[in-house]
Design a protein around this motif. Structure first.
Motif, short mmCIF file in Angstrom:
data_model
loop_
_atom_site.label_atom_id
_atom_site.label_comp_id
_atom_site.label_asym_id
_atom_site.label_seq_id
_atom_site.Cartn_x
_atom_site.Cartn_y
_atom_site.Cartn_z
N ILE A 191 -4.80 5.06 4.93
CA ILE A 191 -3.97 6.09 5.57
C ILE A 191 -3.71 7.26 4.61
CG2 ILE A 191 -1.68 6.58 6.53
CD1 ILE A 191 -1.69 3.73 7.66
N ALA A 192 -3.47 6.94 3.33
CA ALA A 192 -3.19 7.98 2.34
C ALA A 192 -4.44 8.71 1.89
CB ALA A 192 -2.49 7.37 1.13
N GLY A 193 -5.61 8.24 2.30
CA GLY A 193 -6.86 8.89 1.87
C GLY A 193 -7.27 8.52 0.46
N MET A 194 -6.81 7.36 -0.03
CA MET A 194 -7.14 6.90 -1.37
C MET A 194 -8.60 6.46 -1.41
SD MET A 194 -5.67 6.26 -4.37
CE MET A 194 -5.91 5.27 -5.84
N PRO A 195 -9.39 6.95 -2.37
CA PRO A 195 -10.78 6.48 -2.45
C PRO A 195 -10.84 5.00 -2.84
CG PRO A 195 -10.22 7.87 -4.34
CD PRO A 195 -9.08 7.96 -3.38
N TYR A 196 -11.84 4.32 -2.27
CA TYR A 196 -12.06 2.89 -2.53
C TYR A 196 -10.85 2.05 -2.13
CZ TYR A 196 -15.04 5.63 -5.60
OH TYR A 196 -15.86 6.59 -6.11
N GLY A 197 -10.24 2.40 -1.00
CA GLY A 197 -9.02 1.72 -0.57
C GLY A 197 -9.22 0.26 -0.26
N ILE A 198 -10.35 -0.10 0.37
CA ILE A 198 -10.58 -1.50 0.73
C ILE A 198 -10.76 -2.36 -0.53
CG2 ILE A 198 -12.16 -3.09 1.89
CD1 ILE A 198 -12.69 -0.98 3.96
N GLY A 239 1.23 -10.62 -10.80
CA GLY A 239 0.02 -10.30 -10.06
C GLY A 239 0.08 -8.95 -9.37
N SER A 240 1.23 -8.63 -8.77
CA SER A 240 1.37 -7.35 -8.07
C SER A 240 1.22 -6.17 -9.02
CB SER A 240 2.73 -7.29 -7.36
OG SER A 240 2.84 -8.32 -6.40
N ALA A 241 1.79 -6.28 -10.21
CA ALA A 241 1.68 -5.20 -11.20
C ALA A 241 0.24 -5.03 -11.67
CB ALA A 241 2.60 -5.47 -12.39
N ILE A 242 -0.47 -6.15 -11.89
CA ILE A 242 -1.87 -6.06 -12.32
C ILE A 242 -2.72 -5.43 -11.23
CG2 ILE A 242 -3.89 -7.42 -12.98
CD1 ILE A 242 -1.99 -9.44 -14.24
N GLY A 243 -2.48 -5.80 -9.98
CA GLY A 243 -3.26 -5.25 -8.88
C GLY A 243 -3.03 -3.78 -8.65
N LEU A 244 -1.92 -3.25 -9.18
CA LEU A 244 -1.59 -1.84 -8.97
C LEU A 244 -2.20 -0.94 -10.04
CD1 LEU A 244 0.19 -0.34 -6.87
CD2 LEU A 244 2.00 -0.32 -8.58
N ILE A 245 -2.65 -1.50 -11.16
CA ILE A 245 -3.13 -0.68 -12.28
C ILE A 245 -4.34 0.18 -11.90
CG2 ILE A 245 -4.17 -0.80 -14.58
CD1 ILE A 245 -2.35 -3.18 -15.16
N PRO A 246 -5.41 -0.37 -11.28
CA PRO A 246 -6.55 0.51 -10.92
C PRO A 246 -6.16 1.61 -9.94
CG PRO A 246 -7.17 -1.82 -10.77
CD PRO A 246 -5.69 -1.77 -10.93
N ALA A 247 -5.27 1.30 -9.01
CA ALA A 247 -4.84 2.32 -8.05
C ALA A 247 -4.09 3.44 -8.75
CB ALA A 247 -3.97 1.68 -6.97
N ILE A 248 -3.26 3.12 -9.73
CA ILE A 248 -2.52 4.15 -10.46
C ILE A 248 -3.48 5.03 -11.26
CG2 ILE A 248 -0.87 4.52 -12.34
CD1 ILE A 248 0.67 2.12 -11.33
N ILE A 249 -4.49 4.42 -11.89
CA ILE A 249 -5.45 5.20 -12.68
C ILE A 249 -6.21 6.17 -11.78
CG2 ILE A 249 -7.53 5.05 -14.08
CD1 ILE A 249 -6.48 2.39 -15.16
N ALA A 278 -5.25 7.25 -8.88
CA ALA A 278 -4.32 8.23 -8.33
C ALA A 278 -4.04 9.34 -9.35
CB ALA A 278 -3.02 7.54 -7.93
N LEU A 279 -3.91 9.00 -10.63
CA LEU A 279 -3.70 10.02 -11.66
C LEU A 279 -4.89 10.95 -11.76
CD1 LEU A 279 -2.06 7.89 -14.49
CD2 LEU A 279 -0.98 9.71 -13.18
N ILE A 280 -6.09 10.40 -11.60
CA ILE A 280 -7.29 11.23 -11.67
C ILE A 280 -7.38 12.16 -10.46
CG2 ILE A 280 -9.82 11.16 -11.64
CD1 ILE A 280 -9.62 8.58 -13.28
N ASN A 281 -6.92 11.67 -9.29
CA ASN A 281 -7.04 12.45 -8.06
C ASN A 281 -5.86 13.37 -7.80
OD1 ASN A 281 -9.53 11.49 -6.27
ND2 ASN A 281 -8.76 9.71 -7.36
N GLY A 282 -4.82 13.34 -8.65
CA GLY A 282 -3.72 14.27 -8.48
C GLY A 282 -2.38 13.58 -8.36
N MET A 299 -1.31 11.98 -4.91
CA MET A 299 -1.84 10.65 -4.63
C MET A 299 -1.04 9.58 -5.37
SD MET A 299 -3.99 9.04 -2.83
CE MET A 299 -5.07 10.37 -2.28
N LEU A 300 -0.58 9.87 -6.58
CA LEU A 300 0.26 8.93 -7.32
C LEU A 300 1.55 8.66 -6.55
CD1 LEU A 300 0.83 7.25 -9.84
CD2 LEU A 300 1.78 9.30 -10.91
N LEU A 301 2.12 9.72 -5.96
CA LEU A 301 3.33 9.53 -5.15
C LEU A 301 3.05 8.65 -3.94
CD1 LEU A 301 6.29 10.26 -4.56
CD2 LEU A 301 5.45 12.30 -3.36
#
Length: 384
Positions: free
Chosen positions: A253-260, A276-286, A288-292, A295-297
């Protein structure tokens, strides 16, 4: 012999509880040392267990997920277990075919695109580190020399090179890994079918080899272990599935690349309690930072919504009978099992600890009931 006329040897060695405990500990270590000396005798058993356990574990996990539905169909609708098992197997096979046809190509395309764009992301990350190091506030802290982008990139590059070299060195074992996976896929369904079909015969078949006086206690222990494992397996896998779905839907929905891929990764990491939840969030944060920053918000909002739904709705409904474990105990179990067995230890350490806890509590209860150490001192009570 009167206790007042005991010799020093009887008093300090034969009738001393501390001495008896120390002798028992010494005997245990001697037995362990003897087993280590003749460990080569048990290597064939280890090889046999290495062949049998993987499909048995996979079948056991699927058994805990499917068996409640089979019991419901048999109890409420009076459908024979063989027919209900066959129908469930057909439905699972159809779902797997749909996943292979529909979902796997999407995942493959996203994974290929991610691998192709890693160099671009790496350059963008380096540029962000360079800009960050040039900030006046950070320069005033004199952290540039210790945490310079050049040192960070060199450290990350050496880590990636080490991973790549290990991967290249382990290519020869890839054939063995693939063959083991194929054997699990071929054998686990047959094991699962007979576990579901002979569900009521498993415990009696174990108890018939146990002495009559121990059958009741062992039956209660097996029931308690079965309930703990079923609660953990069903709860963790079901929550992990919905976590993957919620993250994947939110990222799409947010248009995040590689969402699946990110959603599936978050669901798998959710199998690790607490962290586990914090570890799973690390790639998404990286990413998101690259995409703006926007997206991080979005990622933070998605994480907050997912955590709210998981903690308020999914976990209370699914987990149900939780294992009574203190958070500090859980953390220590994760550290020990992860340090000894890696990722498999982190995932399987909690249920293994639950089984050991039940067994130790049963053994301790038996010792309390049969040992004279825990008998009340009737003489002191009579003197009162």
């Amino acid at each position: 012999m009167n206790s007042n006329h005991q010799t020093w040897f009887t008093k300090w060695f034969l009738n001393n509880k501390v001495t008896i405990v120390l002798l028992n500990i010494l005997l245990i270590f001697l037995i362990i040392s003897a087993f280590i000396k003749v460990s080569y005798i048990f290597r064939p058993i280890q090889q046999i267990l290495g062949i049998i356990l993987p499909p048995l574990i996979v079948a056991g996990i699927l058994y805990y997920l499917i068996n409640p539905l089979i019991d419901l169909l048999e109890r409420r609708f009076h459908i024979k277990r063989v027919w209900s098992i066959s129908v469930i197997f057909i439905i699972i096979f159809a779902i797997l075919v749909w996943i292979i046809v529909s979902l796997i190509p999407i995942i493959q395309n996203q994974a290929t695109s991610l691998i192709h764009n890693i160099p671009n992301y790496w350059r963008t990350l380096q540029e962000m580190l360079m800009k960050l190091s040039s900030e006046p506030h950070l320069q005033s802290l004199h952290l540039a020399n210790k945490f310079s982008p050049l040192k960070l990139t060199k450290s990350l590059s050496s880590s990636l090179n080490g991973v790549f070299n290990n991967a290249v060195g382990n290519i020869t074992s890839a054939v063995g890994i693939v063959s083991n996976v194929v054997m699990i896929i071929l054998t686990a369904p047959f094991v699962l079918f007979f576990m579901l079909k002979d569900d009521q015969k498993i415990k009696p078949s174990i108890l018939k080899y146990v002495p009559q006086r121990l059958q009741d206690s062992l039956s209660a222990t097996l029931t308690e272990v079965n309930q703990a494992l079923s609660s953990y397996v069903r709860g963790q896998l079901t929550v992990a599935f919905w976590v993957a779905v919620m993250f994947a839907v939110g990222y799409l929905i947010a248009g995040m690349p590689y969402g699946i891929i990110l959603g599936i990764f978050a669901g798998v990491c959710n199998l690790i309690p607490y962290i586990g939840s914090a570890i799973g969030l690390i790639p998404a944060i990286i990413l998101a930072l690259i995409n703006g920053h926007n997206m991080l918000l979005y990622v933070i909002i998605i994480f907050a919504i997912e955590q709210t739904i998981e903690t308020r709705v999914v976990s209370p409904l699914v987990v149900g009978n939780k294992m009574n474990m203190h958070p500090v105990t859980t953390i220590f179990v994760l550290l020990i099992s992860g340090g000894m067995f890696g990722l498999l230890g982190v995932i399987g350490g909690i249920p293994l600890y639950a089984i050991l806890k039940i067994l130790v509590s049963k053994i301790f209860a038996w010792i309390q009931q049969n040992s004279s150490w825990y008998e009340k001192d009737t003489s002191t009570e009579e003197n009162k």
